[in-house]
Design a protein around this motif. Structure first.
Motif, PDB file in Angstrom:
ATOM      1  N   MET A   1       0.853  -1.208   0.000  1.00 29.13           N
ATOM      2  CA  MET A   1       0.000   0.000   0.000  1.00 29.13           C
ATOM      3  C   MET A   1       0.877   1.242   0.000  1.00 29.13           C
ATOM      4  N   VAL A   2       0.608   2.145  -0.915  1.00 26.09           N
ATOM      5  CA  VAL A   2       1.425   3.356  -0.978  1.00 26.09           C
ATOM      6  C   VAL A   2       0.980   4.370   0.079  1.00 26.09           C
ATOM      7  N   ASP A   3       1.932   5.187   0.464  1.00 31.68           N
ATOM      8  CA  ASP A   3       1.635   6.254   1.407  1.00 31.68           C
ATOM      9  C   ASP A   3       0.971   7.383   0.615  1.00 31.68           C
ATOM     10  N   SER A   4      -0.340   7.312   0.479  1.00 27.58           N
ATOM     11  CA  SER A   4      -1.024   8.256  -0.407  1.00 27.58           C
ATOM     12  C   SER A   4      -0.988   9.686   0.125  1.00 27.58           C
ATOM     13  N   GLY A   5      -0.838   9.832   1.438  1.00 29.36           N
ATOM     14  CA  GLY A   5      -0.754  11.175   2.009  1.00 29.36           C
ATOM     15  C   GLY A   5       0.438  11.932   1.475  1.00 29.36           C
ATOM     16  N   ARG A   6       1.569  11.224   1.364  1.00 26.08           N
ATOM     17  CA  ARG A   6       2.786  11.841   0.843  1.00 26.08           C
ATOM     18  C   ARG A   6       2.592  12.256  -0.626  1.00 26.08           C
ATOM     19  N   PHE A   7       1.975  11.361  -1.397  1.00 22.59           N
ATOM     20  CA  PHE A   7       1.774  11.675  -2.810  1.00 22.59           C
ATOM     21  C   PHE A   7       0.715  12.752  -3.004  1.00 22.59           C
ATOM     22  N   ARG A   8      -0.247  12.790  -2.086  1.00 23.07           N
ATOM     23  CA  ARG A   8      -1.240  13.857  -2.191  1.00 23.07           C
ATOM     24  C   ARG A   8      -0.563  15.218  -2.027  1.00 23.07           C
ATOM     25  N   ARG A   9       0.404  15.273  -1.094  1.00 21.07           N
ATOM     26  CA  ARG A   9       1.118  16.542  -0.911  1.00 21.07           C
ATOM     27  C   ARG A   9       1.928  16.893  -2.164  1.00 21.07           C
ATOM     28  N   LEU A  10       2.601  15.872  -2.748  1.00 22.58           N
ATOM     29  CA  LEU A  10       3.356  16.107  -3.992  1.00 22.58           C
ATOM     30  C   LEU A  10       2.430  16.635  -5.092  1.00 22.58           C
ATOM     31  N   LEU A  11       1.266  15.989  -5.202  1.00 26.75           N
ATOM     32  CA  LEU A  11       0.311  16.371  -6.242  1.00 26.75           C
ATOM     33  C   LEU A  11      -0.248  17.766  -5.999  1.00 26.75           C
ATOM     34  N   ALA A  75      -7.206  14.065 -11.576  1.00 23.35           N
ATOM     35  CA  ALA A  75      -7.643  12.671 -11.654  1.00 23.35           C
ATOM     36  C   ALA A  75      -6.899  11.823 -10.611  1.00 23.35           C
ATOM     37  N   ALA A  76      -5.609  12.104 -10.428  1.00 27.18           N
ATOM     38  CA  ALA A  76      -4.829  11.360  -9.442  1.00 27.18           C
ATOM     39  C   ALA A  76      -5.322  11.652  -8.022  1.00 27.18           C
ATOM     40  N   LEU A  77      -5.667  12.925  -7.770  1.00 28.86           N
ATOM     41  CA  LEU A  77      -6.197  13.285  -6.449  1.00 28.86           C
ATOM     42  C   LEU A  77      -7.532  12.575  -6.199  1.00 28.86           C
ATOM     43  N   GLU A  78      -8.314  12.423  -7.267  1.00 25.23           N
ATOM     44  CA  GLU A  78      -9.585  11.693  -7.131  1.00 25.23           C
ATOM     45  C   GLU A  78      -9.340  10.220  -6.826  1.00 25.23           C
ATOM     46  N   ARG A  79      -8.294   9.659  -7.450  1.00 24.69           N
ATOM     47  CA  ARG A  79      -7.977   8.253  -7.174  1.00 24.69           C
ATOM     48  C   ARG A  79      -7.522   8.072  -5.731  1.00 24.69           C
ATOM     49  N   ALA A  81      -8.589   9.883  -3.251  1.00 19.98           N
ATOM     50  CA  ALA A  81      -9.831   9.957  -2.474  1.00 19.98           C
ATOM     51  C   ALA A  81     -10.619   8.652  -2.574  1.00 19.98           C
ATOM     52  N   ALA A  82     -10.566   8.026  -3.749  1.00 15.04           N
ATOM     53  CA  ALA A  82     -11.321   6.795  -3.974  1.00 15.04           C
ATOM     54  C   ALA A  82     -10.586   5.554  -3.471  1.00 15.04           C
ATOM     55  N   GLY A  83      -9.294   5.724  -3.112  1.00 10.01           N
ATOM     56  CA  GLY A  83      -8.526   4.597  -2.602  1.00 10.01           C
ATOM     57  C   GLY A  83      -7.930   3.709  -3.677  1.00 10.01           C
ATOM     58  N   SER A  84      -7.964   4.175  -4.931  1.00 15.24           N
ATOM     59  CA  SER A  84      -7.394   3.351  -6.002  1.00 15.24           C
ATOM     60  C   SER A  84      -6.068   3.907  -6.498  1.00 15.24           C
ATOM     61  N   ALA A  93      -2.033  -3.596 -11.503  1.00 20.16           N
ATOM     62  CA  ALA A  93      -0.794  -3.856 -10.772  1.00 20.16           C
ATOM     63  C   ALA A  93      -0.407  -2.648  -9.930  1.00 20.16           C
ATOM     64  N   VAL A  94       0.326  -2.897  -8.847  1.00 17.01           N
ATOM     65  CA  VAL A  94       0.815  -1.798  -8.017  1.00 17.01           C
ATOM     66  C   VAL A  94       1.919  -1.065  -8.766  1.00 17.01           C
ATOM     67  N   ILE A  95       1.782   0.241  -8.883  1.00 19.58           N
ATOM     68  CA  ILE A  95       2.799   1.055  -9.552  1.00 19.58           C
ATOM     69  C   ILE A  95       3.936   1.295  -8.561  1.00 19.58           C
ATOM     70  N   PRO A  96       5.191   1.008  -8.974  1.00 21.01           N
ATOM     71  CA  PRO A  96       6.314   1.177  -8.043  1.00 21.01           C
ATOM     72  C   PRO A  96       6.415   2.614  -7.530  1.00 21.01           C
ATOM     73  N   GLU A  97       6.763   2.753  -6.244  1.00 16.48           N
ATOM     74  CA  GLU A  97       6.828   4.093  -5.659  1.00 16.48           C
ATOM     75  C   GLU A  97       7.813   5.009  -6.365  1.00 16.48           C
ATOM     76  N   GLY A  98       8.911   4.408  -6.897  1.00 11.28           N
ATOM     77  CA  GLY A  98       9.896   5.216  -7.611  1.00 11.28           C
ATOM     78  C   GLY A  98       9.260   5.917  -8.798  1.00 11.28           C
ATOM     79  N   ARG A  99       8.366   5.193  -9.469  1.00 12.68           N
ATOM     80  CA  ARG A  99       7.663   5.784 -10.624  1.00 12.68           C
ATOM     81  C   ARG A  99       6.687   6.860 -10.160  1.00 12.68           C
ATOM     82  N   LEU A 100       6.010   6.602  -9.053  1.00 19.18           N
ATOM     83  CA  LEU A 100       5.055   7.590  -8.531  1.00 19.18           C
ATOM     84  C   LEU A 100       5.774   8.856  -8.054  1.00 19.18           C
ATOM     85  N   GLU A 101       6.997   8.660  -7.563  1.00 20.99           N
ATOM     86  CA  GLU A 101       7.747   9.837  -7.119  1.00 20.99           C
ATOM     87  C   GLU A 101       8.114  10.720  -8.297  1.00 20.99           C
TER      88      GLU A 101
END
Ligand SMILES: [Zn+2]
Length: 117
Positions: A1-11, A75-79, A81-84, A93-101
């Motif tokens: 499970m990714v730390d979505s809070g961190r990515f939400r801040r990035l976004l 769209a990413a912020l909506e995902r 919120a939706a947990g996806s 598939a789970v997207i690697p965190e390095g790619r999300l960063e």
């Protein structure tokens, strides 16, 4: 499970930057348009006019690009919120965190990116 809070801040940071860029570009385009109307430049025959037309088309292209980027961020912020968030929209598939960063707005894994995100 990714730390979505961190990515939400990035976004959200990214979104803020895009919004500022969009505002700057829009006001650029408006002022160039106004200057063009004021000077009554003939685009086709005046060399100055074609430079202005070129600048306008560059600014418009950048504006479109930024709007698309903003839509991807939303769209990413909506995902999130939706947990996806962090799952490939194609294969799940789970997207690697390095790619999300590198691209926190991406909706797909590397395999399904095919050059678009
Ligand atoms: Zn995939």
């Amino acid at each position: 499970m990714v730390d979505s809070g961190r990515f939400r801040r990035l976004l959200e940071d990214e979104k803020q930057q895009k919004l500022e860029l969009l505002a700057a570009l829009s006001s650029d385009i408006t002022s160039v348009n106004r200057a063009r109307q004021d000077s009554n430049v003939d685009d086709e025959h005046d060399p100055e006019g074609s430079t202005i037309a070129f600048e306008l088309s560059q600014a418009s292209a950048l504006l479109e690009q930024s709007k698309r980027g903003l839509a991807q961020i939303d769209a990413a912020l909506e995902r999130i919120a939706a947990g996806s968030y962090g799952l490939c929209a194609v294969c799940g598939a789970v997207i690697p965190e390095g790619r999300l960063e590198a691209r926190p707005w991406t909706p797909v894994c590397v395999e399904h990116a095919s050059g678009r995100a």
